[in-house]
Design a protein around this motif. Structure first.
Motif, PDB file in Angstrom:
ATOM      1  N   LEU A 212     -14.366  55.053  79.151  1.00  0.00           N
ATOM      2  CA  LEU A 212     -15.767  54.756  79.128  1.00  0.00           C
ATOM      3  C   LEU A 212     -16.270  53.917  80.513  1.00  0.00           C
ATOM      4  O   LEU A 212     -17.442  54.262  81.052  1.00  0.00           O
ATOM      5  CB  LEU A 212     -16.007  53.787  77.992  1.00  0.00           C
ATOM      6  N   TYR A 213     -15.378  52.921  80.935  1.00  0.00           N
ATOM      7  CA  TYR A 213     -15.864  52.282  82.189  1.00  0.00           C
ATOM      8  C   TYR A 213     -15.903  53.126  83.543  1.00  0.00           C
ATOM      9  O   TYR A 213     -16.772  53.218  84.148  1.00  0.00           O
ATOM     10  CB  TYR A 213     -14.689  51.151  82.398  1.00  0.00           C
TER      11      TYR A 213
ATOM     12  N   ARG B  69     -19.473  56.092  87.085  1.00  0.00           N
ATOM     13  CA  ARG B  69     -19.957  57.357  87.726  1.00  0.00           C
ATOM     14  C   ARG B  69     -21.515  57.400  87.306  1.00  0.00           C
ATOM     15  O   ARG B  69     -22.361  57.659  88.346  1.00  0.00           O
ATOM     16  CB  ARG B  69     -19.416  58.571  86.992  1.00  0.00           C
ATOM     17  N   LYS B  70     -21.884  57.255  86.331  1.00  0.00           N
ATOM     18  CA  LYS B  70     -23.270  57.303  85.871  1.00  0.00           C
ATOM     19  C   LYS B  70     -24.098  56.353  86.749  1.00  0.00           C
ATOM     20  O   LYS B  70     -25.334  56.839  86.911  1.00  0.00           O
ATOM     21  CB  LYS B  70     -23.410  57.166  84.537  1.00  0.00           C
ATOM     22  N   ASN B  71     -23.862  55.304  86.745  1.00  0.00           N
ATOM     23  CA  ASN B  71     -24.553  54.181  87.264  1.00  0.00           C
ATOM     24  C   ASN B  71     -24.184  53.833  88.613  1.00  0.00           C
ATOM     25  O   ASN B  71     -24.911  53.120  89.512  1.00  0.00           O
ATOM     26  CB  ASN B  71     -24.363  52.959  86.352  1.00  0.00           C
ATOM     27  N   ASN B  72     -23.072  54.560  89.117  1.00  0.00           N
ATOM     28  CA  ASN B  72     -22.671  54.207  90.523  1.00  0.00           C
ATOM     29  C   ASN B  72     -22.523  52.873  90.743  1.00  0.00           C
ATOM     30  O   ASN B  72     -22.842  52.098  91.637  1.00  0.00           O
ATOM     31  CB  ASN B  72     -23.720  54.422  91.415  1.00  0.00           C
ATOM     32  N   SER B  73     -21.876  52.241  89.838  1.00  0.00           N
ATOM     33  CA  SER B  73     -21.542  50.892  89.835  1.00  0.00           C
ATOM     34  C   SER B  73     -20.323  50.315  90.112  1.00  0.00           C
ATOM     35  O   SER B  73     -19.412  51.089  89.771  1.00  0.00           O
ATOM     36  CB  SER B  73     -21.880  50.221  88.321  1.00  0.00           C
ATOM     37  N   ILE B  74     -19.823  49.162  90.521  1.00  0.00           N
ATOM     38  CA  ILE B  74     -18.670  48.690  90.769  1.00  0.00           C
ATOM     39  C   ILE B  74     -18.199  47.979  89.649  1.00  0.00           C
ATOM     40  O   ILE B  74     -18.855  47.186  88.849  1.00  0.00           O
ATOM     41  CB  ILE B  74     -18.638  47.664  92.058  1.00  0.00           C
TER      42      ILE B  74
END
Length: 462
Positions: free
Chosen positions: A122-123, A128-133
């Protein structure tokens, strides 16, 4: 589905935001605004589902379309495709009154894999979806660390740091964590016990500015996704018994230290699963047993035991139960937790204790009884229990009546705790994956038990 804090100062947020927040920004724990209700007709429809199909249905109730169903199905399939048993969490019958729910067929041979394979994927999906760290920070009494590392090792956009108490986990647990040589993994061996590790984690997450600056995310059972994933196997085990014509009075006996696994059972019961008794099994660190029996929650002297994953005095999920015990009154919980910081204990009135004793029964298993239980079932049934599972089975013996059956949760493969198994003169052949660990180099950093020393390591790593 909206999620709110047990302390009332976090507005309703969605599932993904709740997963990313981990510990609520007001210091409380996140819970669903409403517990979904599952009707008897729906339970009947779910009874023939595979584990993966059932997980998809349960998760869908709590995610409520925030993740497209096809994406969610892929996450579920990817997460449970790594398990060695086709049933994921099979139920083994020991006798007419006792069944074992084997939760150790995941990659690290522990029940934590059930939730953490899903949470790791899930993380990765969110990143990937949010381009988040995503920088994962967690503490472990043994099994969470290995399962969490296995769930995210080598994954792009994710780094993970795990704290474990130095020389207070089993050797296999230590090796499963520290033989991982991926660049996105940091193991810190902390001088102290698990409660020290957990306190540091909670205090760092409570520093909201620090948490946001370093993109910290929670992998411990303070993360609501962990609890939701664990509710699935209560439904699945119940359905397996129902399919065998044993859906009368079904109890679950749960070895617990952090109150997460048994809270998942409590949540399943609140959803509509007809669980008869929830049996809370502890070891010598029996703060939760005392609470159920006397209504007093007060950490005491720490004990090292044969079941080290339960060597916990401060149960991080306990606040979630208090929230429901007090009628979902966030203001009351906020006051109780503030007072707990001052007094060091929580004492509930008689009417609340009556509710607790309707929700749970509890039994603390001493070390010698744990070992006797391992010997007993090995000799009589040729079934080898790990010491945590043995605590659950010993507690089941205390509370299972003639007209009841009990499902004892088996939280780990016995090969993870060979130190205890050898004390009862049982020789076991470990799975090859575990045996291979002893030939690998270790990678860990020994640190003191202060926040500043942990922060110094985190800043360098993240």
């Amino acid at each position: 589905m909206d999620y709110i804090s047990t302390r009332g100062k976090v507005g309703a947020i969605g599932f993904i935001d709740a997963v990313m927040m981990g510990l609520a920004d007001d210091g409380g724990l996140l819970v669903p605004k409403h517990i979904p209700q599952v009707s008897a007709d729906t339970l009947k429809q779910w009874q023939q589902l595979s584990y993966q199909e059932l997980a998809l249905e349960v998760f869908s109730l709590y995610i409520d379309g925030e993740i497209p169903r096809e994406d969610l199905k892929q996450l579920v399939d990817d997460s449970y495709g790594t398990f060695r048993d086709a049933e994921v969490t099979p139920v083994r019958s020991i006798n007419n009154h006792l069944h074992i729910l084997e939760l150790f067929h995941g990659p690290t041979f522990a029940f934590k894999d059930v939730a953490l394979q899903f949470l790791g994927n899930l993380y990765s999906y969110i990143s990937r979806k949010n381009n988040s760290i995503i920088h994962i920070l967690g503490a472990t009494s043994g099994d969470t660390g290995a399962s969490a590392i296995e769930g995210v090792r080598g994954k792009e956009g994710i780094r993970i740091c795990i704290l474990h108490p130095h020389q207070k986990v089993s050797k296999v647990q230590e090796l499963q964590m520290t033989t991982v040589d991926d660049a996105n993994v940091l193991n810190l061996s902390v001088e102290g016990n698990f409660d020290d590790c957990q306190r540091i984690i909670k205090e760092l997450f409570a520093d909201v500015e620090f948490k946001h600056r370093y993109h910290l995310r929670a992998i411990n059972s303070i993360n609501i996704a962990r609890i939701l994933a664990q509710t699935v196997y209560y439904f699945y085990a119940y359905f397996q018994l129902a399919n065998q014509g044993q859906a009368g009075k079904v109890n679950f006996s749960v070895p617990t230290g952090n109150f997460g696994d048994i809270f998942a059972g409590y949540l399943a019961k609140r959803m509509g699963l007809p669980i008869h008794k929830l049996i809370l099994a502890t070891n010598e660190n029996n703060i939760l047993e005392r609470f159920v029996r006397e209504g007093v929650y007060q950490p005491g002297e720490f004990h090292s035991t044969y079941s080290p994953s339960m060597d916990i005095q401060v149960a991080s999920n306990f606040e979630r139960y208090l929230y429901y015990l007090h009628g979902e009154d966030a203001q009351a919980i906020s006051a109780i937790m503030d007072q707990y910081k001052v007094d060091g204990n929580i004492v509930i009135p008689a009417d609340k204790l009556a509710t607790v004793q309707a929700d749970f029964v509890a039994y603390g298993v001493q070390g010698e009884e744990c070992l006797r239980t391992i010997s007993k079932y090995y000799d009589s049934n040729a079934y080898l229990l790990d010491p945590h599972t043995a605590c659950g089975v010993a507690a089941a013996e205390q509370f299972t009546s003639e007209d009841e059956v009990t499902v004892a949760l088996s939280t780990a493969h016995p090969a993870k705790f060979d130190e205890a198994i050898r004390l009862v003169n049982i020789e076991q052949t470990p799975p090859p994956q575990i045996e291979a660990l002893f030939d690998k180099p270790q990678f860990q950093t020994l640190v003191g038990g202060s926040n500043s020393e942990i922060v110094e390591q985190l800043v360098k790593f993240y």
